[in-house]
Motif scaffolding. Structure first.
Motif, PDB file in Angstrom:
ATOM      1  N   ILE A 108       0.829  -1.208   0.000  1.00  0.00           N
ATOM      2  CA  ILE A 108       0.000   0.000   0.000  1.00  0.00           C
ATOM      3  C   ILE A 108       0.864   1.258   0.000  1.00  0.00           C
ATOM      4  CG2 ILE A 108      -1.761   1.313   1.270  1.00  0.00           C
ATOM      5  CD1 ILE A 108      -2.852  -1.269   0.083  1.00  0.00           C
ATOM      6  N   GLU A 109       1.827   1.306   0.916  1.00  0.00           N
ATOM      7  CA  GLU A 109       2.572   2.538   1.122  1.00  0.00           C
ATOM      8  C   GLU A 109       3.968   2.579   0.510  1.00  0.00           C
ATOM      9  OE1 GLU A 109       3.224   0.177   5.020  1.00  0.00           O
ATOM     10  OE2 GLU A 109       1.862   0.190   3.306  1.00  0.00           O
ATOM     11  N   ALA A 110       4.393   1.539  -0.195  1.00  0.00           N
ATOM     12  CA  ALA A 110       5.733   1.542  -0.805  1.00  0.00           C
ATOM     13  C   ALA A 110       5.894   2.767  -1.702  1.00  0.00           C
ATOM     14  CB  ALA A 110       5.964   0.269  -1.603  1.00  0.00           C
ATOM     15  N   GLU A 111       7.020   3.446  -1.562  1.00  0.00           N
ATOM     16  CA  GLU A 111       7.252   4.659  -2.360  1.00  0.00           C
ATOM     17  C   GLU A 111       7.361   4.355  -3.847  1.00  0.00           C
ATOM     18  OE1 GLU A 111      10.568   6.805  -0.782  1.00  0.00           O
ATOM     19  OE2 GLU A 111       9.652   6.938   1.199  1.00  0.00           O
ATOM     20  N   TRP A 112       7.808   3.187  -4.189  1.00  0.00           N
ATOM     21  CA  TRP A 112       7.937   2.802  -5.588  1.00  0.00           C
ATOM     22  C   TRP A 112       7.114   1.547  -5.814  1.00  0.00           C
ATOM     23  CZ3 TRP A 112      12.055  -0.250  -8.497  1.00  0.00           C
ATOM     24  CH2 TRP A 112      12.007   0.039  -9.870  1.00  0.00           C
ATOM     25  N   GLY A 113       6.024   1.655  -6.519  1.00  0.00           N
ATOM     26  CA  GLY A 113       5.194   0.511  -6.838  1.00  0.00           C
ATOM     27  C   GLY A 113       4.090   0.211  -5.852  1.00  0.00           C
ATOM     28  N   GLY A 114       3.942   1.015  -4.811  1.00  0.00           N
ATOM     29  CA  GLY A 114       2.856   0.814  -3.854  1.00  0.00           C
ATOM     30  C   GLY A 114       1.544   1.381  -4.373  1.00  0.00           C
ATOM     31  N   TYR A 115       0.458   1.003  -3.731  1.00  0.00           N
ATOM     32  CA  TYR A 115      -0.864   1.474  -4.151  1.00  0.00           C
ATOM     33  C   TYR A 115      -0.907   2.997  -4.246  1.00  0.00           C
ATOM     34  CZ  TYR A 115      -5.785   2.595  -4.133  1.00  0.00           C
ATOM     35  OH  TYR A 115      -6.996   3.130  -4.458  1.00  0.00           O
ATOM     36  N   PHE A 116      -0.478   3.676  -3.166  1.00  0.00           N
ATOM     37  CA  PHE A 116      -0.558   5.139  -3.175  1.00  0.00           C
ATOM     38  C   PHE A 116       0.332   5.758  -4.249  1.00  0.00           C
ATOM     39  CE2 PHE A 116      -1.793   4.906   1.512  1.00  0.00           C
ATOM     40  CZ  PHE A 116      -3.138   5.054   1.233  1.00  0.00           C
ATOM     41  N   SER A 117       1.538   5.251  -4.419  1.00  0.00           N
ATOM     42  CA  SER A 117       2.430   5.867  -5.411  1.00  0.00           C
ATOM     43  C   SER A 117       1.932   5.620  -6.839  1.00  0.00           C
ATOM     44  CB  SER A 117       3.869   5.364  -5.252  1.00  0.00           C
ATOM     45  OG  SER A 117       3.969   3.986  -5.527  1.00  0.00           O
ATOM     46  N   TYR A 119      -1.614   4.830  -7.677  1.00  0.00           N
ATOM     47  CA  TYR A 119      -2.986   5.259  -7.911  1.00  0.00           C
ATOM     48  C   TYR A 119      -3.323   6.621  -7.326  1.00  0.00           C
ATOM     49  CZ  TYR A 119      -3.468   0.357  -9.166  1.00  0.00           C
ATOM     50  OH  TYR A 119      -3.306  -0.871  -9.733  1.00  0.00           O
ATOM     51  N   ALA A 120      -2.482   7.143  -6.439  1.00  0.00           N
ATOM     52  CA  ALA A 120      -2.741   8.452  -5.836  1.00  0.00           C
ATOM     53  C   ALA A 120      -1.513   9.345  -5.982  1.00  0.00           C
ATOM     54  CB  ALA A 120      -3.103   8.282  -4.361  1.00  0.00           C
ATOM     55  N   PHE A 121      -0.751   9.139  -7.050  1.00  0.00           N
ATOM     56  CA  PHE A 121       0.529   9.827  -7.211  1.00  0.00           C
ATOM     57  C   PHE A 121       0.391  11.327  -7.388  1.00  0.00           C
ATOM     58  CE2 PHE A 121      -0.789   8.995 -11.500  1.00  0.00           C
ATOM     59  CZ  PHE A 121      -0.364  10.108 -12.211  1.00  0.00           C
ATOM     60  N   ASN A 122      -0.725  11.781  -7.900  1.00  0.00           N
ATOM     61  CA  ASN A 122      -0.832  13.207  -8.197  1.00  0.00           C
ATOM     62  C   ASN A 122      -1.670  13.965  -7.169  1.00  0.00           C
ATOM     63  OD1 ASN A 122      -3.238  12.078  -8.902  1.00  0.00           O
ATOM     64  ND2 ASN A 122      -3.457  13.186 -10.820  1.00  0.00           N
ATOM     65  N   HIS A 123      -1.927  13.339  -6.035  1.00  0.00           N
ATOM     66  CA  HIS A 123      -2.618  14.030  -4.954  1.00  0.00           C
ATOM     67  C   HIS A 123      -2.140  13.452  -3.618  1.00  0.00           C
ATOM     68  CE1 HIS A 123      -5.281  11.233  -7.186  1.00  0.00           C
ATOM     69  NE2 HIS A 123      -5.416  10.657  -6.033  1.00  0.00           N
ATOM     70  N   THR A 124      -2.508  14.095  -2.577  1.00  0.00           N
ATOM     71  CA  THR A 124      -2.022  13.672  -1.271  1.00  0.00           C
ATOM     72  C   THR A 124      -2.756  12.424  -0.803  1.00  0.00           C
ATOM     73  OG1 THR A 124      -3.613  15.079  -0.146  1.00  0.00           O
ATOM     74  CG2 THR A 124      -1.448  16.020  -0.610  1.00  0.00           C
ATOM     75  N   TYR A 125      -2.100  11.693   0.060  1.00  0.00           N
ATOM     76  CA  TYR A 125      -2.720  10.523   0.673  1.00  0.00           C
ATOM     77  C   TYR A 125      -2.325  10.475   2.136  1.00  0.00           C
ATOM     78  CZ  TYR A 125       1.861   8.496  -0.418  1.00  0.00           C
ATOM     79  OH  TYR A 125       3.191   8.246  -0.528  1.00  0.00           O
ATOM     80  N   ASP A 126      -3.125   9.730   2.910  1.00  0.00           N
ATOM     81  CA  ASP A 126      -2.924   9.653   4.347  1.00  0.00           C
ATOM     82  C   ASP A 126      -3.099   8.205   4.786  1.00  0.00           C
ATOM     83  OD1 ASP A 126      -2.848   9.943   7.104  1.00  0.00           O
ATOM     84  OD2 ASP A 126      -4.766  10.993   7.227  1.00  0.00           O
ATOM     85  N   LEU A 127      -1.983   7.547   5.039  1.00  0.00           N
ATOM     86  CA  LEU A 127      -2.011   6.138   5.427  1.00  0.00           C
ATOM     87  C   LEU A 127      -2.859   5.898   6.673  1.00  0.00           C
ATOM     88  CD1 LEU A 127      -0.954   3.276   4.875  1.00  0.00           C
ATOM     89  CD2 LEU A 127       1.002   3.822   6.330  1.00  0.00           C
ATOM     90  N   MET A 128      -2.857   6.828   7.609  1.00  0.00           N
ATOM     91  CA  MET A 128      -3.597   6.624   8.856  1.00  0.00           C
ATOM     92  C   MET A 128      -5.109   6.585   8.639  1.00  0.00           C
ATOM     93  SD  MET A 128      -1.138   5.893  10.641  1.00  0.00           S
ATOM     94  CE  MET A 128      -2.140   5.421  12.017  1.00  0.00           C
ATOM     95  N   THR A 129      -5.597   7.166   7.549  1.00  0.00           N
ATOM     96  CA  THR A 129      -7.024   7.099   7.235  1.00  0.00           C
ATOM     97  C   THR A 129      -7.464   5.650   7.033  1.00  0.00           C
ATOM     98  OG1 THR A 129      -7.000   9.308   6.284  1.00  0.00           O
ATOM     99  CG2 THR A 129      -8.815   7.900   5.630  1.00  0.00           C
ATOM    100  N   LEU A 130      -6.545   4.809   6.576  1.00  0.00           N
ATOM    101  CA  LEU A 130      -6.872   3.388   6.413  1.00  0.00           C
ATOM    102  C   LEU A 130      -7.277   2.749   7.739  1.00  0.00           C
ATOM    103  CD1 LEU A 130      -4.081   1.990   4.072  1.00  0.00           C
ATOM    104  CD2 LEU A 130      -6.518   2.053   3.612  1.00  0.00           C
ATOM    105  N   PHE A 131      -6.706   3.237   8.826  1.00  0.00           N
ATOM    106  CA  PHE A 131      -6.886   2.580  10.115  1.00  0.00           C
ATOM    107  C   PHE A 131      -7.825   3.317  11.065  1.00  0.00           C
ATOM    108  CE2 PHE A 131      -2.610   1.747   8.450  1.00  0.00           C
ATOM    109  CZ  PHE A 131      -2.775   0.409   8.169  1.00  0.00           C
ATOM    110  N   ALA A 132      -8.258   4.517  10.713  1.00  0.00           N
ATOM    111  CA  ALA A 132      -9.145   5.289  11.576  1.00  0.00           C
ATOM    112  C   ALA A 132     -10.448   4.528  11.821  1.00  0.00           C
ATOM    113  CB  ALA A 132      -9.428   6.651  10.950  1.00  0.00           C
ATOM    114  N   ASP A 133     -10.790   4.342  13.064  1.00  0.00           N
ATOM    115  CA  ASP A 133     -12.026   3.661  13.485  1.00  0.00           C
ATOM    116  C   ASP A 133     -12.117   2.223  12.975  1.00  0.00           C
ATOM    117  OD1 ASP A 133     -12.991   5.984  14.812  1.00  0.00           O
ATOM    118  OD2 ASP A 133     -13.710   6.772  12.895  1.00  0.00           O
ATOM    119  N   LEU A 134     -10.990   1.622  12.661  1.00  0.00           N
ATOM    120  CA  LEU A 134     -10.984   0.233  12.193  1.00  0.00           C
ATOM    121  C   LEU A 134     -11.556  -0.660  13.289  1.00  0.00           C
ATOM    122  CD1 LEU A 134     -10.149  -1.542   9.823  1.00  0.00           C
ATOM    123  CD2 LEU A 134      -7.940  -1.860  10.921  1.00  0.00           C
TER     124      LEU A 134
END
Length: 185
Positions: A108-117, A119-134
């Motif tokens: 998910i969070e790998a800087e090279w080849g991760g989901y965010f890099s 699919y969300a490369f041109n906007h900000t992302y927040d890994l902690m949102t994945l876990f909020a209220d989990l």
């Protein structure tokens, strides 16, 4: 909404990556990009995999996840392919992980080849949102079941046709034309 932008389409991963509309507007089809992850998790739970095996299953599924909206240009059938491909990929990943095949731990969070890099490369992302209220917020209220195998925007028209057929015994022979007006989005 934490990261989300469309109250009809929400999941933890697109919320963390800037929202569904941002994901969608760059050409990615969430069913294809996220479906493999979901299938890997579900299959891992079904198989009773260990935490390490489930992490590998998720990593493997992320390695083959994909799916674009390119079908919109010419009406090709690939949108229908994305759900099955995602399910197959996730199931295969879980079975491989059960047998010791490993996947990337930081898919998910790998800087090279991760989901965010990817699919969300041109906007900000927040890994902690994945876990909020989990565990408390399962996002089930944001999940919909499609009664028909087509775009959700077409379902009301199909419902009307079914209602016309059942209440008025309307058949194709009784209809000269059909005009359906849909929203732009």
């Amino acid at each position: 909404m934490s990261g989300g932008d469309d109250p009809r389409v929400r999941n933890r991963t697109t919320d963390a990556g800037g929202g569904y509309s941002k994901h969608n507007s760059t050409g990615w089809h969430t069913t294809g990009t996220l479906g493999a992850y979901a299938a890997a998790v579900a299959t891992s739970k079904y198989l009773g995999l260990t935490q390490a095996q489930m992490v590998s299953a998720i990593g493997l599924s992320g390695s083959v996840a994909g799916g674009t909206w390119a079908f919109s240009r010419d009406g090709s059938m690939s949108k229908r392919f994305n759900p099955g491909n995602a399910a197959q990929s996730g199931i295969t990943a879980a079975y491989l992980a059960r047998e010791g095949f490993t996947g990337p731990r930081y898919v998910i969070e790998a800087e090279w080849g991760g989901y965010f890099s990817l699919y969300a490369f041109n906007h900000t992302y927040d890994l902690m949102t994945l876990f909020a209220d989990l565990g408390d917020d399962l996002r089930l209220g944001w999940t919909g079941i499609k009664p028909y195998a087509c775009c959700r925007g077409c379902h009301s028209a199909i419902d009307v046709i079914h209602q016309m057929r059942s209440e008025n015994q309307v058949t194709a022979d009784n209809i000269d034309a059909v005009l359906v007006t849909c929203s732009a989005s």
